[in-house]
Design a protein around this motif. Structure first.
Motif, PDB file in Angstrom:
ATOM      1  N   GLU A   1      89.736  -9.429  50.535  1.00 19.31           N
ATOM      2  CA  GLU A   1      90.432  -8.562  51.473  1.00 19.31           C
ATOM      3  C   GLU A   1      91.928  -8.845  51.492  1.00 19.31           C
ATOM      4  OE1 GLU A   1      91.087  -9.087  55.188  1.00 19.31           O
ATOM      5  OE2 GLU A   1      91.014  -6.972  55.800  1.00 19.31           O
TER       6      GLU A   1
ATOM      7  N   SER B   1      92.697  -4.035  52.521  1.00 19.11           N
ATOM      8  CA  SER B   1      92.248  -4.488  53.830  1.00 19.11           C
ATOM      9  C   SER B   1      91.133  -3.600  54.383  1.00 19.11           C
ATOM     10  CB  SER B   1      93.420  -4.560  54.793  1.00 19.11           C
ATOM     11  OG  SER B   1      93.939  -3.284  54.957  1.00 19.11           O
TER      12      SER B   1
ATOM     13  N   ASP C   1      97.371  -1.233  61.904  1.00 15.69           N
ATOM     14  CA  ASP C   1      97.758  -2.585  61.523  1.00 15.69           C
ATOM     15  C   ASP C   1      99.007  -3.025  62.284  1.00 15.69           C
ATOM     16  OD1 ASP C   1      97.346  -4.885  59.904  1.00 15.69           O
ATOM     17  OD2 ASP C   1      99.127  -4.314  58.760  1.00 15.69           O
TER      18      ASP C   1
END
Ligand code: ZN
Length: 511
Positions: free
Chosen positions: A16, A22, A504
């Motif tokens: 990841e 991600s 994010d």
């Protein structure tokens, strides 16, 4: 009986970490379920101190895995990291803390700015501290591949004495040659007292294309755990590919005195799933899981394989789950049939979520007649992406052609359920759509990659678009979208990337 080699999967941690790969918590859970079907021994679920999302993923995967697999969380040799890992693993049935420190001259001198004595002291301290929380503590000697042989023995001796149960010897930079790496493992076996009471693990990177070879050299010389990822996903050139190392062990069981408990028939499915979730496509000529891994085009080869498979093929494709794609459902298939097939594919959907997926399924079946497993996976991923979106697509319309100016009208819905429409024109229809989206979403980014792939064969196949955008801070985000109409898939892919970018940034602000 040959030695049992533990398979430690780090797709959800090391994998990841590769740029643009991600995953959110729900996506990680989908991958974790597949890892359990593969029957991996250890799942490294994340690095809890790094973000609330990582913490939550480790917690939920620990719950999911129960007794079936060890769940491992990464830390640096820092108390607050270890506290967070222990907290995330609180409800794990078989918790493991993975802590460690750099041991090569370059890591000690340039990164950590510590002496050898300080390094040993910190290694002992972090293992002891982690042992206060859990019985099972794995120590990593970062950059061991470039460390001094005797200093490595000294560190490993110290952590074995301090109570480590597994010692991870990584070739962090993918620098070693297989033979040299193997003799390094042998040197530890010969020189560390009590090493037979702990498990030696290897963690190799693929910078010179040798990750699998390095791992096997480790196994041959005494390692009893291999760290790896699906499709070899990982930082830079990636990690050791699980499918490669496991199949190599399977084909050379006697020479290596080794076997694994992996259910290899799940490999193709695992590969497709991880590539679809992360947007990291697998090259066609990739070992074991590439689209061409079992394709024979030369006449001589085809003739041979038809007479007897093993003339040119060392692995029976069925053994890794290849060639199992079937027509499963049509527009006449009901709710129950869809639910059943999804469960076989590893997705548990109920209530509203199932209704929504069923609706998209009917839509697709209407247009496409035959719906394959790959299509269903694509639908589910699409559904999952929308569920976690800040902006969703309401409609997109374009007009283009010759001599028209490509023009797009896009309508999006935000989280407050407000509907906003914008239009713009561009050099092509997709450019026009992206400009219109930018007018609404307003987030700085640069499109760095755009690719289209068909999910299955045929002119009516779903077109899956993968894109990558780069944020002003250099961070890369991947977006995917699937639809029968590639303008729609392109729009969805772009929105998916922007949503990930926005989420994010929100998470980081909170952390
Ligand atoms: Zn790594």
């Amino acid at each position: 009986m040959t030695r049992k080699i533990d398979i430690f999967d780090t797709t959800l941690r090391d994998g990841e970490q590769s740029p643009g790969a991600s995953m959110n918590t729900e996506e990680k859970l989908v991958v974790a379920r597949q890892l359990l079907r593969l029957n991996v021994d250890v799942i490294e679920a994340g690095f809890p101190i790094s973000s609330p999302g990582d913490f939550e993923s480790v917690r939920r995967i620990a719950e999911l895995a129960g007794e079936q697999a060890v769940v491992c969380a990464l830390t640096r040799a820092v108390e607050k990291d270890i506290d967070a890992a222990a907290d995330a693993l609180k409800y794990a049935k078989r918790p493991r803390i993975h802590t460690g420190i750099g041991v090569s001259p370059s890591h000690m001198r340039d990164k950590l700015r510590i002496t050898e004595d300080e390094c040993v002291e910190r290694a002992i301290k972090c293992v002891k501290y982690a042992r206060n929380y859990v019985e099972d503590v794995q120590f990593y000697a970062e950059d061991a591949g470039r460390s001094d042989y005797d200093f490595l023995v000294r560190v490993i001796q110290a952590v074995v004495d301090a109570g480590a149960t597994v010692v991870n010897i990584p070739d962090t930079t993918g620098y070693s040659l297989p033979e040299e790496f193997g003799s390094r493992i042998k040197y530890l076996v010969d020189n560390v007292n009590g090493i037979d009471r702990v498990t030696i693990s290897v963690h190799c990177h693929n910078d010179l294309g040798m990750a699998t070879a390095l791992s096997l050299a480790g196994v041959k010389n005494g390692a009893r755990q291999v760290e790896c990822t699906i499709n070899g996903l990982g930082e830079r050139a990636g990690n050791t590919a699980m499918e490669e190392v496991v199949m190599s062990i399977k084909m050379h069981q006697d020479e290596l005195d080794a076997h694994t408990d992996i259910n290899t028939r799940e490999f193709i499915k695992a590969s497709r799933l991880v590539s679809s979730i992360t947007g990291m496509n697998v090259q066609a000529n990739k070992s074991i899981v590439g689209a061409n891994a079992f394709a024979h085009s030369s006449g001589i080869h085809q003739d041979g394989v038809l007479k007897k498979r093993d003339t040119y093929e060392i692995i029976d494709p069925a053994e890794v789950g290849a060639g199992q794609s079937q027509i499963v459902l049509t527009a006449r298939s009901g709710h129950a049939a869809l639910k059943h097939r999804l469960e076989e594919l590893g997705y548990e959907l109920n209530g509203d979520a199932l209704d929504q997926v069923y609706e998209s399924f009917l839509n697709l079946a209407d247009r496409k007649k035959e719906v394959f497993d790959e299509d269903l996976e694509s639908l589910i991923n699409e559904h999952d992406r929308e569920e976690h979106a800040l902006f969703t697509l309401e409609s997109v319309q374009i007009s283009c052609g010759f001599p028209l100016k490509p023009t797009a009208t896009v309508t999006l819905k935000n989280q407050a359920d407000q509907v906003v429409t914008a239009c713009d024109f561009g050099t092509g229809p997709i450019d026009a759509v992206y400009k219109a989206v930018n007018k609404i979403v307003q987030v700085d980014n640069e499109l760095s990659e755009f690719s289209v792939q068909s999910v299955t064969r045929g002119i009516d196949a779903l077109g899956e678009v993968t894109i990558r955008v780069t944020a002003p801070d250099g961070e890369i985000y991947t977006g995917r979208g699937a639809d029968g109409d590639i303008i729609v898939s392109s729009t969805k892919a772009y929105l998916n990337a922007l949503n990930r970018l926005l989420i994010d940034k929100q998470e980081r602000r909170r952390a």
